[in-house]
Design a protein around this motif. Structure first.
Motif, PDB file in Angstrom:
ATOM      1  N   ILE A 172     -45.708  35.458 -26.170  1.00  0.00           N
ATOM      2  CA  ILE A 172     -46.473  36.658 -25.827  1.00  0.00           C
ATOM      3  C   ILE A 172     -45.597  37.509 -24.916  1.00  0.00           C
ATOM      4  O   ILE A 172     -45.407  37.171 -23.744  1.00  0.00           O
ATOM      5  CB  ILE A 172     -47.789  36.289 -25.093  1.00  0.00           C
ATOM      6  CG1 ILE A 172     -48.634  35.284 -25.903  1.00  0.00           C
ATOM      7  CG2 ILE A 172     -48.583  37.540 -24.713  1.00  0.00           C
ATOM      8  CD1 ILE A 172     -49.344  35.847 -27.102  1.00  0.00           C
ATOM      9  N   TYR A 173     -45.049  38.586 -25.451  1.00  0.00           N
ATOM     10  CA  TYR A 173     -44.200  39.476 -24.654  1.00  0.00           C
ATOM     11  C   TYR A 173     -45.073  40.537 -23.989  1.00  0.00           C
ATOM     12  O   TYR A 173     -45.859  41.222 -24.652  1.00  0.00           O
ATOM     13  CB  TYR A 173     -43.163  40.163 -25.548  1.00  0.00           C
ATOM     14  CG  TYR A 173     -42.038  39.238 -25.945  1.00  0.00           C
ATOM     15  CD1 TYR A 173     -40.906  39.129 -25.147  1.00  0.00           C
ATOM     16  CD2 TYR A 173     -42.122  38.462 -27.092  1.00  0.00           C
ATOM     17  CE1 TYR A 173     -39.875  38.276 -25.493  1.00  0.00           C
ATOM     18  CE2 TYR A 173     -41.093  37.603 -27.450  1.00  0.00           C
ATOM     19  CZ  TYR A 173     -39.972  37.514 -26.646  1.00  0.00           C
ATOM     20  OH  TYR A 173     -38.957  36.667 -26.983  1.00  0.00           O
ATOM     21  N   THR A 174     -44.932  40.643 -22.656  1.00  0.00           N
ATOM     22  CA  THR A 174     -45.772  41.598 -21.944  1.00  0.00           C
ATOM     23  C   THR A 174     -44.973  42.292 -20.850  1.00  0.00           C
ATOM     24  O   THR A 174     -43.738  42.282 -20.896  1.00  0.00           O
ATOM     25  CB  THR A 174     -47.048  40.877 -21.421  1.00  0.00           C
ATOM     26  OG1 THR A 174     -47.878  41.828 -20.781  1.00  0.00           O
ATOM     27  CG2 THR A 174     -46.725  39.742 -20.459  1.00  0.00           C
ATOM     28  N   ASP A 175     -45.673  42.925 -19.894  1.00  0.00           N
ATOM     29  CA  ASP A 175     -44.964  43.713 -18.882  1.00  0.00           C
ATOM     30  C   ASP A 175     -44.751  42.954 -17.578  1.00  0.00           C
ATOM     31  O   ASP A 175     -44.309  43.515 -16.590  1.00  0.00           O
ATOM     32  CB  ASP A 175     -45.704  45.039 -18.624  1.00  0.00           C
ATOM     33  CG  ASP A 175     -47.150  44.828 -18.226  1.00  0.00           C
ATOM     34  OD1 ASP A 175     -47.595  43.666 -18.144  1.00  0.00           O
ATOM     35  OD2 ASP A 175     -47.850  45.826 -18.003  1.00  0.00           O
ATOM     36  N   VAL A 176     -45.114  41.673 -17.533  1.00  0.00           N
ATOM     37  CA  VAL A 176     -44.764  40.814 -16.395  1.00  0.00           C
ATOM     38  C   VAL A 176     -44.020  39.615 -16.979  1.00  0.00           C
ATOM     39  O   VAL A 176     -44.140  39.331 -18.163  1.00  0.00           O
ATOM     40  CB  VAL A 176     -46.015  40.341 -15.598  1.00  0.00           C
ATOM     41  CG1 VAL A 176     -46.556  41.444 -14.729  1.00  0.00           C
ATOM     42  CG2 VAL A 176     -47.094  39.811 -16.540  1.00  0.00           C
ATOM     43  N   ASP A 177     -43.248  38.905 -16.121  1.00  0.00           N
ATOM     44  CA  ASP A 177     -42.388  37.873 -16.713  1.00  0.00           C
ATOM     45  C   ASP A 177     -43.037  36.500 -16.760  1.00  0.00           C
ATOM     46  O   ASP A 177     -42.356  35.485 -16.816  1.00  0.00           O
ATOM     47  CB  ASP A 177     -41.026  37.830 -16.006  1.00  0.00           C
ATOM     48  CG  ASP A 177     -41.165  37.508 -14.529  1.00  0.00           C
ATOM     49  OD1 ASP A 177     -42.306  37.531 -14.024  1.00  0.00           O
ATOM     50  OD2 ASP A 177     -40.147  37.244 -13.874  1.00  0.00           O
ATOM     51  N   GLY A 178     -44.369  36.462 -16.748  1.00  0.00           N
ATOM     52  CA  GLY A 178     -45.059  35.191 -16.899  1.00  0.00           C
ATOM     53  C   GLY A 178     -46.433  35.246 -16.274  1.00  0.00           C
ATOM     54  O   GLY A 178     -46.908  36.320 -15.881  1.00  0.00           O
ATOM     55  N   VAL A 179     -47.060  34.082 -16.176  1.00  0.00           N
ATOM     56  CA  VAL A 179     -48.362  33.983 -15.528  1.00  0.00           C
ATOM     57  C   VAL A 179     -48.102  33.705 -14.047  1.00  0.00           C
ATOM     58  O   VAL A 179     -47.309  32.834 -13.702  1.00  0.00           O
ATOM     59  CB  VAL A 179     -49.205  32.843 -16.151  1.00  0.00           C
ATOM     60  CG1 VAL A 179     -50.535  32.723 -15.427  1.00  0.00           C
ATOM     61  CG2 VAL A 179     -49.401  33.076 -17.640  1.00  0.00           C
ATOM     62  N   TYR A 180     -48.766  34.446 -13.190  1.00  0.00           N
ATOM     63  CA  TYR A 180     -48.602  34.333 -11.743  1.00  0.00           C
ATOM     64  C   TYR A 180     -49.831  33.689 -11.108  1.00  0.00           C
ATOM     65  O   TYR A 180     -50.890  33.606 -11.724  1.00  0.00           O
ATOM     66  CB  TYR A 180     -48.380  35.733 -11.134  1.00  0.00           C
ATOM     67  CG  TYR A 180     -46.966  36.247 -11.251  1.00  0.00           C
ATOM     68  CD1 TYR A 180     -46.445  36.613 -12.484  1.00  0.00           C
ATOM     69  CD2 TYR A 180     -46.147  36.359 -10.130  1.00  0.00           C
ATOM     70  CE1 TYR A 180     -45.138  37.081 -12.602  1.00  0.00           C
ATOM     71  CE2 TYR A 180     -44.850  36.838 -10.226  1.00  0.00           C
ATOM     72  CZ  TYR A 180     -44.352  37.196 -11.467  1.00  0.00           C
ATOM     73  OH  TYR A 180     -43.066  37.652 -11.568  1.00  0.00           O
ATOM     74  N   THR A 181     -49.663  33.307  -9.847  1.00  0.00           N
ATOM     75  CA  THR A 181     -50.785  32.714  -9.107  1.00  0.00           C
ATOM     76  C   THR A 181     -51.933  33.707  -8.949  1.00  0.00           C
ATOM     77  O   THR A 181     -53.084  33.310  -8.778  1.00  0.00           O
ATOM     78  CB  THR A 181     -50.323  32.260  -7.714  1.00  0.00           C
ATOM     79  OG1 THR A 181     -49.546  33.327  -7.143  1.00  0.00           O
ATOM     80  CG2 THR A 181     -49.482  30.998  -7.799  1.00  0.00           C
ATOM     81  N   THR A 182     -51.617  34.999  -8.973  1.00  0.00           N
ATOM     82  CA  THR A 182     -52.638  36.037  -9.110  1.00  0.00           C
ATOM     83  C   THR A 182     -51.928  37.264  -9.648  1.00  0.00           C
ATOM     84  O   THR A 182     -50.714  37.247  -9.857  1.00  0.00           O
ATOM     85  CB  THR A 182     -53.369  36.339  -7.777  1.00  0.00           C
ATOM     86  OG1 THR A 182     -54.520  37.151  -8.066  1.00  0.00           O
ATOM     87  CG2 THR A 182     -52.475  37.072  -6.776  1.00  0.00           C
ATOM     88  N   GLY A 208     -61.033  37.083 -15.557  1.00  0.00           N
ATOM     89  CA  GLY A 208     -60.503  38.448 -15.433  1.00  0.00           C
ATOM     90  C   GLY A 208     -59.002  38.623 -15.504  1.00  0.00           C
ATOM     91  O   GLY A 208     -58.539  39.744 -15.641  1.00  0.00           O
ATOM     92  N   ALA A 209     -58.200  37.532 -15.393  1.00  0.00           N
ATOM     93  CA  ALA A 209     -56.740  37.700 -15.442  1.00  0.00           C
ATOM     94  C   ALA A 209     -56.359  38.127 -16.855  1.00  0.00           C
ATOM     95  O   ALA A 209     -56.370  37.323 -17.772  1.00  0.00           O
ATOM     96  CB  ALA A 209     -56.048  36.388 -15.090  1.00  0.00           C
ATOM     97  N   LYS A 210     -56.061  39.412 -17.030  1.00  0.00           N
ATOM     98  CA  LYS A 210     -56.016  39.871 -18.417  1.00  0.00           C
ATOM     99  C   LYS A 210     -54.707  39.584 -19.132  1.00  0.00           C
ATOM    100  O   LYS A 210     -54.515  39.982 -20.281  1.00  0.00           O
ATOM    101  CB  LYS A 210     -56.390  41.346 -18.511  1.00  0.00           C
ATOM    102  CG  LYS A 210     -55.430  42.279 -17.847  1.00  0.00           C
ATOM    103  CD  LYS A 210     -55.930  43.695 -18.052  1.00  0.00           C
ATOM    104  CE  LYS A 210     -54.921  44.659 -17.476  1.00  0.00           C
ATOM    105  NZ  LYS A 210     -54.718  45.816 -18.274  1.00  0.00           N
ATOM    106  N   VAL A 211     -53.810  38.837 -18.491  1.00  0.00           N
ATOM    107  CA  VAL A 211     -52.516  38.538 -19.103  1.00  0.00           C
ATOM    108  C   VAL A 211     -52.671  37.832 -20.457  1.00  0.00           C
ATOM    109  O   VAL A 211     -51.851  38.027 -21.349  1.00  0.00           O
ATOM    110  CB  VAL A 211     -51.613  37.785 -18.098  1.00  0.00           C
ATOM    111  CG1 VAL A 211     -52.185  36.451 -17.691  1.00  0.00           C
ATOM    112  CG2 VAL A 211     -50.207  37.627 -18.623  1.00  0.00           C
ATOM    113  N   LEU A 212     -53.723  37.052 -20.639  1.00  0.00           N
ATOM    114  CA  LEU A 212     -54.038  36.475 -21.957  1.00  0.00           C
ATOM    115  C   LEU A 212     -55.536  36.622 -22.208  1.00  0.00           C
ATOM    116  O   LEU A 212     -56.335  36.404 -21.295  1.00  0.00           O
ATOM    117  CB  LEU A 212     -53.693  34.984 -22.002  1.00  0.00           C
ATOM    118  CG  LEU A 212     -52.220  34.585 -22.089  1.00  0.00           C
ATOM    119  CD1 LEU A 212     -52.081  33.073 -21.986  1.00  0.00           C
ATOM    120  CD2 LEU A 212     -51.583  35.087 -23.384  1.00  0.00           C
TER     121      LEU A 212
END
Ligand code: ADP
Ligand code: ASP
Ligand code: MG
Length: 411
Positions: A172-182, A208-212
């Motif tokens: 999953i390519y997105t605008d942050v480099d991974g999943v963060y603690t928040t 609510g963490a919309k990264v996925l």
């Protein structure tokens, strides 16, 4: 040939330059010998614009027409991505959802994937096509109408394709480099995780963490898809980003592993409801029929036969909910007034460590009280605690909780 699924989110295909950059990354994987399925989102901001148009014309819209409109952003990027790859001499073809056909339920605007036939695309791979570009977020109902999978649904398209084609990995390519603690956008001390368990990712996503998208995590967990989140803006190695994996693969973790928030919440209270068996069924039945997704619920202790019922919901569903409550007033339900607070947010802490350690809730409430933040509603489950608060305190709450639970440091 092994299959790889690569999904590019809105910011990763926001303009032609970014589409070219994403296509180059696809080219790198093709050169390694993969048959690639690329899932694209609409250009960033496009889906919001389409939703805005629908809302303006018809606030209580027909969901079938909503889907017809809001699915269109992905059609553009799928075609542009296929053309870009062709310009690079990579044999590529685009597919809209109905062409696959990606069959979904008829639950318009929140459809679930039922089936992804692999025959058409596999046949093209066998004929020498290297990349199938698929429009994310959309499918077709058994009635033959276009459906969409809910906001953020391209993640789910990607994982579902990875499961159907038994892909080696779903990136999953997105605008942050991974999943963060928040969310790193609201907390400068957020720390990138190398790995996160499916269970924790599922909670963070649903809170609510919309990264996925939540559903994508559910599918990955069920079908054992190797799921990775990484940035489309940086050069990547095979170990980059965050791997979403089984709990057993993670050696150590903090009691609380993440803080999530959902900004656009509203709270409604029905004041002085005549208390009798069946009021909850009446209220929430009517809301469900109106397509409202109720989240937290609190019923007060009854006094002299009257009670108050409070619930939270996405702020963009307030109009529907209000109408549903007005419609039953005096017909199947007696209450005095309907109070609406449109400016609330939900903040949650998540961690599988909570199963074995007590005191997390007490600590969370103390941290919020030290910041002078009033809690309106509380809910808990085995691995999370959520509170509803005034929206203006949301960022402060996230930062204070992140600090208090030591999330900036690895376990
Ligand atoms: P895309 O358009 O690529 O699908 P999204 O905007 O849907 O991207 O998701 C990525 C965003 O998710 C990030 O920009 C970030 O602000 C947000 N986010 C929220 N919580 C987290 C988290 N815990 N880790 C990483 N990103 C997060
Ligand atoms: N374009 C859709 C949205 O913005 C789907 C997605 O990007 O995942 O929600
Ligand atoms: Mg997204």
């Amino acid at each position: 040939m092994p299959v790889l699924v690569m999904k590019f989110g809105g910011t990763s295909v926001a303009n032609l330059d970014r589409i070219r950059r994403a296509a180059k990354r696809v080219g790198v994987e093709v050169a390694k010998g993969y048959d690639v399925i690329v899932i694209v989102s609409a250009m960033s901001g496009k889906t919001n614009e389409l939703v805005g148009w629908v809302d303006e014309i018809s606030p209580l819209y027909d969901a079938r027409e909503y889907d017809a409109v809001v699915s269109s952003g992905e059609n553009v990027t799928a075609g542009l991505m296929a053309l870009t790859l062709q310009e690079m001499d990579v044999p590529a073809r685009s597919w809209q959802g109905w062409q696959v056909p990606l069959i979904t339920t008829s639950a318009h605007s929140a459809a679930r994937i039922e089936e992804i036939p692999t025959k058409n695309i596999n046949q093209k791979f066998a004929e020498g096509m290297k990349v199938a570009v698929v429009a994310g977020f959309q499918g077709i109902s058994p009635e033959g109408r276009i459906t969409t999978l809910g906001r953020g649904g391209s993640d789910t398209t990607a994982v579902a394709f990875a499961a159907a084609f038994e892909a080696e990995r779903c990136d999953i390519y997105t605008d942050v480099d991974g999943v963060y603690t928040t969310d790193p956008r609201i907390c400068g001390k957020a720390r990138k995780l190398d790995k996160i368990s499916f269970e924790e990712m599922l909670e963070l996503a649903s809170l609510g963490a919309k990264v996925l998208q939540t559903r994508s995590v559910e599918l990955a967990m069920r079908y054992k898809v190797k799921l990775r989140v990484l940035s489309s803006f940086e050069e990547q190695s095979d170990e980059a980003g965050t791997l979403v994996c089984d709990e057993e693969e993670i050696m150590e973790s903090n009691v609380v592993s993440g803080v999530a928030y959902s900004r656009d919440e509203a709270q409604m209270t029905l004041l002085s409801v005549a208390d009798r068996p069946g009021i909850a069924a009446t209220i929430f039945g009517a809301l469900s029929d109106a397509g409202v997704n109720v989240d937290m619920i609190v019923q007060d202790v009854s006094e002299e036969g009257r009670t108050n019922m409070t619930f939270s919901l996405p702020v963009d569903q307030v109009k529907r909910a209000e109408k549903a409550m007005n419609d039953i007033k005096g017909v199947s339900l007696n209450y005095d007034t309907l109070q609406i607070e449109p400016d609330v947010a939900k903040v949650s802490v998540v961690g599988i460590g909570m199963r074995s350690q007590s005191g997390v809730a007490a600590k969370m409430f103390k941290v919020l009280s030290d910041e002078g933040i009033n809690i309106k509603v509380i809910t808990t489950s085995e691995i999370k605690i959520s509170v509803l608060i005034d929206r203006k305190y949301m960022e402060l709450a996230v930062q204070a909780l992140h600090d208090a639970f030591g999330l900036d440091k690895a376990a």
